[in-house]
Enzyme design. Structure first.
Site, short mmCIF file in Angstrom:
data_model
loop_
_atom_site.label_atom_id
_atom_site.label_comp_id
_atom_site.label_asym_id
_atom_site.label_seq_id
_atom_site.Cartn_x
_atom_site.Cartn_y
_atom_site.Cartn_z
N ASP A 113 0.85 -1.19 0.00
CA ASP A 113 0.00 0.00 0.00
C ASP A 113 0.89 1.24 0.00
O ASP A 113 2.10 1.13 0.16
CB ASP A 113 -1.01 -0.01 1.16
CG ASP A 113 -0.36 -0.14 2.53
OD1 ASP A 113 0.88 -0.30 2.60
OD2 ASP A 113 -1.07 -0.09 3.54
N HIS A 143 10.44 -8.51 0.75
CA HIS A 143 10.19 -7.08 0.56
C HIS A 143 11.48 -6.30 0.79
O HIS A 143 12.32 -6.68 1.63
CB HIS A 143 9.12 -6.62 1.56
CG HIS A 143 8.52 -5.29 1.24
ND1 HIS A 143 9.09 -4.11 1.66
CD2 HIS A 143 7.41 -4.95 0.53
CE1 HIS A 143 8.36 -3.10 1.23
NE2 HIS A 143 7.33 -3.57 0.54
N PHE A 194 6.34 2.44 -4.55
CA PHE A 194 7.74 2.65 -4.17
C PHE A 194 8.29 4.02 -4.57
O PHE A 194 9.42 4.36 -4.19
CB PHE A 194 8.66 1.55 -4.74
CG PHE A 194 8.33 0.18 -4.23
CD1 PHE A 194 8.62 -0.18 -2.92
CD2 PHE A 194 7.72 -0.76 -5.05
CE1 PHE A 194 8.31 -1.44 -2.44
CE2 PHE A 194 7.40 -2.03 -4.58
CZ PHE A 194 7.70 -2.37 -3.27
N TYR A 197 3.01 4.74 0.68
CA TYR A 197 3.69 5.34 1.82
C TYR A 197 2.69 6.14 2.63
O TYR A 197 1.79 6.78 2.07
CB TYR A 197 4.81 6.26 1.35
CG TYR A 197 5.93 5.58 0.61
CD1 TYR A 197 6.67 4.55 1.18
CD2 TYR A 197 6.28 5.98 -0.68
CE1 TYR A 197 7.71 3.94 0.50
CE2 TYR A 197 7.33 5.38 -1.37
CZ TYR A 197 8.04 4.36 -0.77
OH TYR A 197 9.06 3.76 -1.45
#
Length: 226
Positions: A64, A190, A77, A66
């Site tokens: 999801d 991740h 990202f 930031y």
């Protein structure tokens, strides 16, 4: 009804009238009215607006957005020009630098990836400020699953980069939808500091994407700053 201004409009036109999306829309209206939510409402669908369906070569799947001020811009990202790099992006750039033997970019704005056919898609497209995962289960997963299914069903081969457990969970969805095409599916932990050292580093994601694209007659991605 959302408008993208490209081929996603036709592909997703039936989603807006479905009960799950009407419920999601009502939820978002309430959240944006009463809470601080990221990204700004006008940026929610930037990934789909910038990267048309027919031009996608690579999908990088995030979780999801930031959840701190000024960071989220509707691209997984990515952060706007001038915003300090979040730790996950620092690690992505570190891996890219070592993989491609290039200098790490100074900007966190990944729009130049999106413009080359890299869909930077989160599985959930909004989040409440300072509360990671706060909009999970509101309906976004059904919408982004539809996006993933449409891409996987395409006849032209492409790359799916799945970082982290939430993204890796979509592997079966991709395989089920891609019965006639051999896509490259890359999975890894991740890139966040909590998990990057469990196997994210050393994955050579960027060169592997480009080798696959070239093998399939497609232009590679210029990952470094233009």
């Amino acid at each position: 009804m959302v408008k993208f201004g490209n081929d996603w409009d036709e592909l997703l036109k039936d989603e807006w009238s479905k009960p799950y999306y009407r419920g999601l829309r009502d939820f978002l209206i309430d959240e944006y009215k009463n809470e601080t939510v990221y990204p700004p409402a006008e940026d929610i669908y930037n990934a789909l607006r910038i990267t048309p369906y027919s031009e996608i070569k690579v999908v990088i799947l995030g979780q999801d957005p930031y959840h701190e001020p000024g960071q989220a811009q509707g691209l997984a990202f990515s952060v706007p020009e001038g915003v300090p790099l979040p730790p996950s992006l620092v690690n992505i750039y570190k891996e890219m630098s070592e993989d491609l033997r290039v200098a790490a970019p100074e900007t966190g704005d990944l729009t130049h990836w999106a413009e080359q056919g890299v869909l930077l898609l989160n599985t959930v497209l909004t989040v409440r400020a300072h509360q990671a995962g706060s909009h999970r289960g509101a309906g976004w997963e059904q919408f982004t699953d539809k996006v993933i299914e449409l891409l996987a069903a395409r006849s032209r081969a492409m790359v799916f980069v799945l970082w982290g457990a939430n993204a890796i969970a979509k592997k079966e969805l991709i395989l089920k939808a891609s019965t006639q095409t051999r896509h490259l599916i890359i999975t890894a932990p991740h890139p966040s500091p909590l998990s990057a050292y469990r196997g994210f580093f050393g994955g050579r994601y960027f060169s592997r994407c480009n080798y696959f694209l070239e093998d399939n007659g497609l232009e590679p991605i210029e990952w470094a700053e233009p």
